[in-house]
Design a protein around this motif. Structure first.
Motif, PDB file in Angstrom:
ATOM      1  N   THR A 176      -6.005  -3.809  -7.810  1.00 18.99           N
ATOM      2  CA  THR A 176      -6.402  -3.378  -9.155  1.00 18.99           C
ATOM      3  C   THR A 176      -7.326  -2.156  -9.063  1.00 18.99           C
ATOM      4  O   THR A 176      -7.153  -1.168  -9.781  1.00 18.99           O
ATOM      5  N   ALA A 177      -8.274  -2.236  -8.130  1.00 16.21           N
ATOM      6  CA  ALA A 177      -9.201  -1.104  -7.970  1.00 16.21           C
ATOM      7  C   ALA A 177      -8.508   0.104  -7.330  1.00 16.21           C
ATOM      8  O   ALA A 177      -8.861   1.247  -7.598  1.00 16.21           O
ATOM      9  N   HIS A 178      -7.533  -0.170  -6.489  1.00 17.86           N
ATOM     10  CA  HIS A 178      -6.901   0.920  -5.721  1.00 17.86           C
ATOM     11  C   HIS A 178      -5.375   0.818  -5.738  1.00 17.86           C
ATOM     12  O   HIS A 178      -4.746   0.566  -4.710  1.00 17.86           O
ATOM     13  N   PRO A 179      -4.776   1.051  -6.886  1.00 23.08           N
ATOM     14  CA  PRO A 179      -3.310   0.971  -6.942  1.00 23.08           C
ATOM     15  C   PRO A 179      -2.643   1.992  -6.020  1.00 23.08           C
ATOM     16  O   PRO A 179      -1.449   1.863  -5.726  1.00 23.08           O
ATOM     17  N   GLU A 180      -3.427   2.958  -5.559  1.00 15.63           N
ATOM     18  CA  GLU A 180      -2.845   3.977  -4.667  1.00 15.63           C
ATOM     19  C   GLU A 180      -2.531   3.417  -3.276  1.00 15.63           C
ATOM     20  O   GLU A 180      -2.014   4.144  -2.430  1.00 15.63           O
ATOM     21  N   ILE A 181      -2.800   2.143  -3.024  1.00 11.97           N
ATOM     22  CA  ILE A 181      -2.367   1.575  -1.735  1.00 11.97           C
ATOM     23  C   ILE A 181      -0.970   0.972  -1.828  1.00 11.97           C
ATOM     24  O   ILE A 181      -0.396   0.569  -0.819  1.00 11.97           O
ATOM     25  N   LEU A 182      -0.404   0.915  -3.040  1.00 11.67           N
ATOM     26  CA  LEU A 182       0.894   0.247  -3.200  1.00 11.67           C
ATOM     27  C   LEU A 182       2.037   1.133  -2.701  1.00 11.67           C
ATOM     28  O   LEU A 182       2.072   2.340  -3.001  1.00 11.67           O
ATOM     29  N   PRO A 183       2.979   0.576  -1.976  1.00 14.04           N
ATOM     30  CA  PRO A 183       4.093   1.375  -1.457  1.00 14.04           C
ATOM     31  C   PRO A 183       4.998   1.894  -2.576  1.00 14.04           C
ATOM     32  O   PRO A 183       5.008   1.365  -3.678  1.00 14.04           O
ATOM     33  N   VAL A 184       5.756   2.915  -2.232  1.00 15.13           N
ATOM     34  CA  VAL A 184       6.702   3.524  -3.171  1.00 15.13           C
ATOM     35  C   VAL A 184       8.081   3.513  -2.509  1.00 15.13           C
ATOM     36  O   VAL A 184       8.210   3.834  -1.326  1.00 15.13           O
ATOM     37  N   ARG A 241      12.223   4.478  -2.021  1.00 16.33           N
ATOM     38  CA  ARG A 241      13.012   5.703  -1.901  1.00 16.33           C
ATOM     39  C   ARG A 241      13.296   6.327  -3.264  1.00 16.33           C
ATOM     40  O   ARG A 241      13.382   7.537  -3.429  1.00 16.33           O
ATOM     41  N   THR A 242      13.457   5.463  -4.264  1.00 17.51           N
ATOM     42  CA  THR A 242      13.798   5.963  -5.593  1.00 17.51           C
ATOM     43  C   THR A 242      12.563   6.164  -6.462  1.00 17.51           C
ATOM     44  O   THR A 242      12.673   6.383  -7.665  1.00 17.51           O
ATOM     45  N   GLY A 243      11.388   6.066  -5.855  1.00 19.28           N
ATOM     46  CA  GLY A 243      10.173   6.401  -6.587  1.00 19.28           C
ATOM     47  C   GLY A 243       9.545   5.247  -7.341  1.00 19.28           C
ATOM     48  O   GLY A 243       8.596   5.445  -8.107  1.00 19.28           O
ATOM     49  N   GLU A 244      10.055   4.036  -7.165  1.00 22.58           N
ATOM     50  CA  GLU A 244       9.436   2.896  -7.851  1.00 22.58           C
ATOM     51  C   GLU A 244       8.236   2.387  -7.066  1.00 22.58           C
ATOM     52  O   GLU A 244       8.270   2.349  -5.835  1.00 22.58           O
ATOM     53  N   THR A 245       7.238   1.929  -7.787  1.00 21.85           N
ATOM     54  CA  THR A 245       6.074   1.307  -7.154  1.00 21.85           C
ATOM     55  C   THR A 245       6.435  -0.114  -6.750  1.00 21.85           C
ATOM     56  O   THR A 245       7.089  -0.826  -7.504  1.00 21.85           O
ATOM     57  N   VAL A 246       5.997  -0.527  -5.565  1.00 24.50           N
ATOM     58  CA  VAL A 246       6.132  -1.923  -5.151  1.00 24.50           C
ATOM     59  C   VAL A 246       4.857  -2.628  -5.588  1.00 24.50           C
ATOM     60  O   VAL A 246       3.797  -2.422  -5.007  1.00 24.50           O
ATOM     61  N   TRP A 247       4.975  -3.427  -6.632  1.00 22.71           N
ATOM     62  CA  TRP A 247       3.788  -4.033  -7.265  1.00 22.71           C
ATOM     63  C   TRP A 247       3.316  -5.247  -6.491  1.00 22.71           C
ATOM     64  O   TRP A 247       4.087  -5.870  -5.759  1.00 22.71           O
ATOM     65  N   PRO A 248       2.059  -5.637  -6.695  1.00 21.62           N
ATOM     66  CA  PRO A 248       1.585  -6.889  -6.101  1.00 21.62           C
ATOM     67  C   PRO A 248       2.301  -8.074  -6.759  1.00 21.62           C
ATOM     68  O   PRO A 248       2.969  -7.910  -7.772  1.00 21.62           O
ATOM     69  N   GLY A 249       2.151  -9.225  -6.188  1.00 19.84           N
ATOM     70  CA  GLY A 249       2.785 -10.419  -6.756  1.00 19.84           C
ATOM     71  C   GLY A 249       3.493 -11.210  -5.673  1.00 19.84           C
ATOM     72  O   GLY A 249       3.742 -12.401  -5.824  1.00 19.84           O
ATOM     73  N   ALA A 250       3.797 -10.543  -4.567  1.00 18.73           N
ATOM     74  CA  ALA A 250       4.369 -11.245  -3.419  1.00 18.73           C
ATOM     75  C   ALA A 250       3.380 -11.060  -2.260  1.00 18.73           C
ATOM     76  O   ALA A 250       2.262 -11.569  -2.325  1.00 18.73           O
ATOM     77  N   ARG A 251       3.773 -10.298  -1.242  1.00 19.78           N
ATOM     78  CA  ARG A 251       2.834 -10.044  -0.137  1.00 19.78           C
ATOM     79  C   ARG A 251       3.208  -8.715   0.519  1.00 19.78           C
ATOM     80  O   ARG A 251       4.270  -8.154   0.232  1.00 19.78           O
ATOM     81  N   GLN A 252       2.400  -8.263   1.428  1.00 22.84           N
ATOM     82  CA  GLN A 252       2.616  -7.025   2.195  1.00 22.84           C
ATOM     83  C   GLN A 252       2.844  -5.795   1.318  1.00 22.84           C
ATOM     84  O   GLN A 252       3.590  -4.902   1.683  1.00 22.84           O
ATOM     85  N   THR A 303       0.353   3.967   5.697  1.00 23.31           N
ATOM     86  CA  THR A 303      -0.399   5.207   5.938  1.00 23.31           C
ATOM     87  C   THR A 303      -1.549   5.410   4.947  1.00 23.31           C
ATOM     88  O   THR A 303      -2.154   6.482   4.934  1.00 23.31           O
ATOM     89  N   SER A 304      -1.840   4.398   4.123  1.00 22.77           N
ATOM     90  CA  SER A 304      -2.911   4.587   3.132  1.00 22.77           C
ATOM     91  C   SER A 304      -4.280   4.547   3.795  1.00 22.77           C
ATOM     92  O   SER A 304      -4.674   3.538   4.377  1.00 22.77           O
ATOM     93  N   PRO A 305      -5.062   5.640   3.694  1.00 17.97           N
ATOM     94  CA  PRO A 305      -6.409   5.608   4.277  1.00 17.97           C
ATOM     95  C   PRO A 305      -7.303   4.592   3.561  1.00 17.97           C
ATOM     96  O   PRO A 305      -8.191   3.999   4.171  1.00 17.97           O
ATOM     97  N   VAL A 306      -7.045   4.372   2.279  1.00 18.99           N
ATOM     98  CA  VAL A 306      -7.864   3.421   1.518  1.00 18.99           C
ATOM     99  C   VAL A 306      -7.583   2.000   2.001  1.00 18.99           C
ATOM    100  O   VAL A 306      -8.500   1.207   2.252  1.00 18.99           O
ATOM    101  N   PHE A 307      -6.302   1.689   2.162  1.00 13.96           N
ATOM    102  CA  PHE A 307      -5.973   0.349   2.672  1.00 13.96           C
ATOM    103  C   PHE A 307      -6.553   0.163   4.062  1.00 13.96           C
ATOM    104  O   PHE A 307      -7.151  -0.870   4.375  1.00 13.96           O
ATOM    105  N   ARG A 308      -6.398   1.166   4.886  1.00 19.05           N
ATOM    106  CA  ARG A 308      -6.869   1.065   6.270  1.00 19.05           C
ATOM    107  C   ARG A 308      -8.363   0.743   6.307  1.00 19.05           C
ATOM    108  O   ARG A 308      -8.812  -0.127   7.061  1.00 19.05           O
ATOM    109  N   GLU A 309      -9.110   1.436   5.462  1.00 22.11           N
ATOM    110  CA  GLU A 309     -10.558   1.231   5.458  1.00 22.11           C
ATOM    111  C   GLU A 309     -10.912  -0.204   5.054  1.00 22.11           C
ATOM    112  O   GLU A 309     -11.720  -0.870   5.713  1.00 22.11           O
ATOM    113  N   HIS A 310     -10.282  -0.696   3.996  1.00 25.77           N
ATOM    114  CA  HIS A 310     -10.572  -2.071   3.557  1.00 25.77           C
ATOM    115  C   HIS A 310     -10.095  -3.087   4.586  1.00 25.77           C
ATOM    116  O   HIS A 310     -10.768  -4.088   4.837  1.00 25.77           O
TER     117      HIS A 310
END
Ligand code: GAL
Length: 682
Positions: free
Chosen positions: A103-111, A113-124, A129-136
C-alpha cells in the motif's frame, strides 16, 4: 558450493546419533491457535521429524507495520521446536510482502509483458529489481538473522521461497533500468549489443542505451536475442536478490549454511540453476509429481539433475507432497505405496533430507486442499500412518547419509540456454519441447536398465562412455570443441534435431545444419521439415517420428546410416546416422522418436559403447537402479516402478531395506513389494 564445514552445521538437524537423513516439512504454526502447537511437536516426534522450515510466509506477522515487530510467537515456536529436538531451517520470510508495504509502495509490484500490474492478494508480488523492495526485504532479513543468530534450533537459512515461482519475468521500469545495466556489463558498447542482437533487421539499431526496453508486448515477434538476453537477465536478477539476502545472513551468522529451494521439475525453466547452484551452501529442491505416462521418469530425472547441480554431493528435498497438490487441473491422490517410493527415489539420487509441503494441512486459504503430513482427517489416516512409516524407514537408512551419487556410464547434457532459445517464437515449429526430448532419452535408458547422469553443460565429459546432448541448440565455440574432442577421444556422442544451430547470440551458424556439430557428425542438413500435428514419418526400423524431420545428407565417407525414413518427402533418406571415429562415434537423430521409439537407437549406441545394464533382463524397465557411494561402500537402490511384486535376481550385499527370498542370506533374489524399494549395501 557446499563446504564440509557448512554441511556439518546443517547436519545439526540430523540428531545426536550422527549423520542421518533429515525428515520434516514446512511448518506454519502462525495459521493455528497456540494449543495446536503442542500437539504438533508431539506428533512430529512420533513421525520422526528432525527439521522444519519455519516462517516462510510470515512477514505480515513478524512485521505488522513498518515500525512494529512481533517476534514473540516466533521465539516461542523456535523454543518449542528446540525443546523437542527439532532443528529449524529458518526462512527469511521475504516471499510475500505484507499489505502495509504494497500500500505504501505500490512501485514494488511487478508488471506483465502487456503492462498490467500484478496486484497483491496472492504471494510473491514483488519486482526482483525494485530497490524499494530490496531495502525492506533486507531490513527484515537482518532483523531475523540478528534475533536468531544464536538460537540453538537454527540449523540453516532458507532464503525467500522458490525464487521466481511467480515473479521471474517483470517488465516494469525498474526492470528496464536494471536490464540496461546488465546489458552494458555484458556488451560494454552499444555497437557490440547491436551486433549481438542483429538489429540491422527491422530497423532496430540502437544509438543509446536509454532506448532499450524489456521485450514488452510488441506488434510482432520481439527481437530473439533481446528475448534470450532478457531470460538470462531475469535469472540473474533473482540470483542477485538471493545473493543480497545470503550476504546479509553470512555477515550476521557466518557459520550457518544458506540455501534456497530450487524448482527442478517439469517446465519450470526461468532460473538457470546450473548457474545458481554455486551461490548456496547446499542445494535444495522442491518437486511435485506431474501426472502422465512419464511421471515416475520425470521424478527420477529431476532428482538426478538436482544431485548433479550439487556436484554429486547430498542435497535437501525441501518440498514434495504426501498426496494430492492443489494447483493442477485435477489433483490426483497418491496411491498406496507411492509416497514412500517417491521419497526414496529422491534419496536414491542423493537427497539427504526428505521434507514436505507442509506439516499440517491448512483449514483455510488457497492451499487447503493440498495434502500434508497431518491431513484434514487427522492422525487416524493412511497418510499419517505412511508418514510415520517413512520416518522409521529413513532412520534405518542412516548409513546412506553423506554418500554421493555414483557416476553412471551415460550422461545426458542439460543446458538452460538451449532450453530457453530452442522454444522461442518465430521458429520452424512451436511444438518443440526441450525438456520433453531430454526426458524421452532418460526414459529410453531407464527401459534399457542403464543408469544415466543428468548433468548441466560444463560438467567434465571424460569418463562417460556415452554422452547424449538432446536439442543442444545453443552451441558456443568452446562447447562445440569440447563435444568434438569427446567423440574424437573415444567417447560416443549422440545428438538430435535442432542442435548446434546457433551461437550464444542466437545467430545461425551458416553453411548448413547442425552448424557447430556438422563436422563432428559428418552430415549436412539444408532445411528443416517440421511436421504438422496430424503428420508422422515412418522409419525402416518400425518406429515413427513426429514434430520434426529433415533431409540429412552424408558428407564424410565414414558416416553410416542406422535408420532411414520410409515415407513422406524424406523417404529413403537417413533418419539416424552415425560417424565412427577410431574408438568413438557421433550419432545424429533427426526426428522426435519418443521414449519407445528411442529404445532401438539407445540399444545401438550402448552396444557400440560396450555399455551393459547392471540389471537382469527380466526386470529392466520395471525396476530403476540408482547408486550412491562412499569411499568404501556402494548403496544400490532398487525402485519398483510397478504395482506388482518384482523379484530382482542375483543382488549380493547387505540389505538395509527390503527382503530376500531366503531371509538370512546376503545373496540371492531381492523381493520388491508393489511400488516398494530395497537398498543393498555392497
Ligand atoms: C510450492 C511452494 C509452497 C506451496 C507448494 C504447494 O510452490 O513453495 O509454499 O505453495 O508449492 O505445492
Amino acid at each position: 558450493m557446499p563446504t564440509p564445514e557448512t554441511e556439518r552445521t546443517w547436519l545439526r538437524a540430523t540428531g545426536p546419533e550422527g549423520r542421518r537423513i533429515a525428515y520434516g516439512a514446512d511448518y506454519n504454526p502462525d495459521q493455528w491457535p497456540r494449543e495446536v502447537w503442542d500437539e504438533d511437536v508431539a506428533l512430529m516426534r512420533e513421525a520422526g521429524v528432525t527439521v522444519v522450515s519455519l516462517a516462510i510466509f510470515s512477514w505480515a506477522r513478524i512485521q505488522p507495520a513498518a515500525d512494529r515487530w512481533d517476534f514473540g510467537w516466533l521465539d516461542e515456536a523456535m523454543d518449542l521446536l528446540h525443546a523437542h529436538g527439532i532443528g529449524v531451517d529458518l526462512a527469511t520470510a521475504t516471499a510475500s510482502p505484507p499489505p502495509w508495504l504494497t500500500t505504501a509502495h505500490p512501485e514494488i509490484l511487478p508488471v506483465t509483458r502487456t503492462g498490467e500490474t500484478v496486484w497483491p492478494g496472492a504471494r510473491q508480488h514483488w519486482r526482483p529489481t525494485s530497490p524499494v523492495f530490496r531495502e525492506h526485504a533486507l531490513t527484515l532479513v537482518e532483523a531475523i538473522a540478528t534475533r536468531y543468530a544464536d538460537h540453538p534450533a537454527l540449523v540453516a537459512w532458507h532464503v525467500n521461497n522458490e525464487l521466481g515461482c511467480h515473479n521471474v519475468y517483470d517488465y516494469s521500469d525498474d526492470a528496464a533500468r536494471a536490464f540496461r545495466r546488465w546489458l552494458q556489463d555484458r556488451y560494454t558498447t552499444i555497437e557490440a549489443l547491436n551486433h549481438a542482437w542483429g538489429t540491422a533487421f527491422w530497423s532496430q539499431a540502437y544509438s543509446d542505451w536509454a532506448q532499450i526496453l524489456p521485450p514488452r508486448l510488441a506488434a510482432s515477434h520481439p527481437n530473439p536475442t533481446q528475448q534470450l538476453d532478457f531470460k538470462r537477465f531475469s535469472s540473474d536478477a533473482l540470483k542477485d536478490h538471493l545473493r543480497a539476502e545470503r550476504d546479509a545472513l553470512r555477515r550476521i551468522t557466518p557459520g550457518v549454511p544458506v540455501t534456497t529451494n530450487f524448482m527442478v521439475m517439469g517446465e519450470t525453466k526461468g532460473m538457470d540453476y546450473a548457474d545458481w547452484a554455486r551461490e548456496v551452501d547446499f542445494v535444495s529442491n522442491d518437486h511435485y509429481v506431474l501426472p502422465g505416462p512419464q511421471s515416475l521418469d520425470e521424478l527420477s530425472f529431476s532428482a538426478n539433475l538436482t544431485g548433479h547441480l550439487a556436484g554429486g554431493r547430498p542435497w535437501f528435498l525441501m518440498e514434495h507432497s504426501t498426496s494430492a497438490v492443489n494447483w493442477q487441473p485435477v489433483n490426483v491422490a497418491k496411491k498406496a505405496g507411492e509416497m514412500i517410493r517417491d521419497s526414496l527415489t529422491h534419496v536414491a539420487h542423493g537427497a539427504d533430507a526428505v521434507c514436505f509441503f507442509q506439516w499440517r494441512q491448512s483449514a483455510a486459504g488457497a492451499e487447503k486442499y493440498h495434502s500434508a503430513m497431518v491431513p484434514h482427517a487427522g492422525v487416524d489416516s493412511d497418510v499419517f500412518r505412511d508418514v510415520v512409516e517413512l520416518g522409521r524407514t529413513l532412520a534405518t537408512l542412516q548409513p546412506v547419509a553423506g554418500s554421493r551419487q555414483a557416476p553412471a556410464p551415460v550422461a545426458i547434457l542439460f543446458d538452460w540456454p538451449s532450453w530457453w532459445a530452442s522454444e522461442q517464437d518465430s521458429h520452424p515449429t512451436d511444438r518443440l519441447r526441450y525438456r520433453a526430448e531430454a526426458l524421452d532419452w532418460y526414459s529410453a535408458l531407464l527401459a534399457a536398465g542403464v543408469r544415466a547422469d543428468v548433468v548441466p553443460t560444463g560438467t567434465p565429459l571424460r569418463g562417460y562412455d556415452v554422452v547424449v546432448a538432446p536439442v543442444l541448440h545453443v552451441v558456443p565455440d568452446r562447447l562445440a570443441q569440447e563435444l568434438a574432442d569427446y567423440a574424437a577421444g573415444g567417447g560416443h556422442l549422440v545428438t538430435t534435431y535442432f542442435s548446434g544451430v546457433v551461437d550464444e547470440n542466437d545467430h545461425v551458424r551458416l553453411g548448413g545444419y547442425p552448424g557447430a556439430l556438422r563436422s563432428a557428425l559428418g552430415i549436412r542438413v539444408q532445411q528443416f521439415a517440421p511436421l504438422l500435428d496430424h503428420e508422422q514419418v515412418r522409419l525402416d526400423n518400425g518406429t515413427v517420428g513426429s514434430v520434426w524431420s529433415e533431409r540429412v545428407d552424408l558428407v564424410d565417407a565414414d558416416v553410416e546410416v542406422l535408420v532411414r525414413y520410409t515415407d513422406g518427402e524424406t523417404a529413403g533418406h537417413p533418419a539416424v546416422t552415425r560417424r565412427r571415429q577410431d574408438a568413438g562415434s557421433a550419432t545424429y537423430v533427426s526426428t522426435r522418436l519418443g521414449p519407445q521409439g528411442l529404445e532401438p537407437v539407445v540399444g545401438a549406441v550402448l552396444e557400440a559403447a560396450g555399455v551393459r545394464s547392471e540389471l537382469s533382463a527380466d526386470v529392466r524397465g520395471r525396476v530403476e537402479l540408482a547408486v550412491r557411494a562412499t569411499q568404501d561402500a556402494t548403496f544400490w537402490f532398487l525402485v519398483n516402478r510397478t504395482a506388482e511384486r518384482v523379484e530382482v535376481p542375483d543382488i549380493a550385499g547387505e540389505l538395509l531395506l527390503g527382503v530376500r527370498e531366503e531371509t538370512s542370506s546376503v545373496s540371492g533374489p531381492v523381493v520388491l513389494q508393489p511400488r516398494g524399494v530395497a537398498v543393498v549395501r555392497r
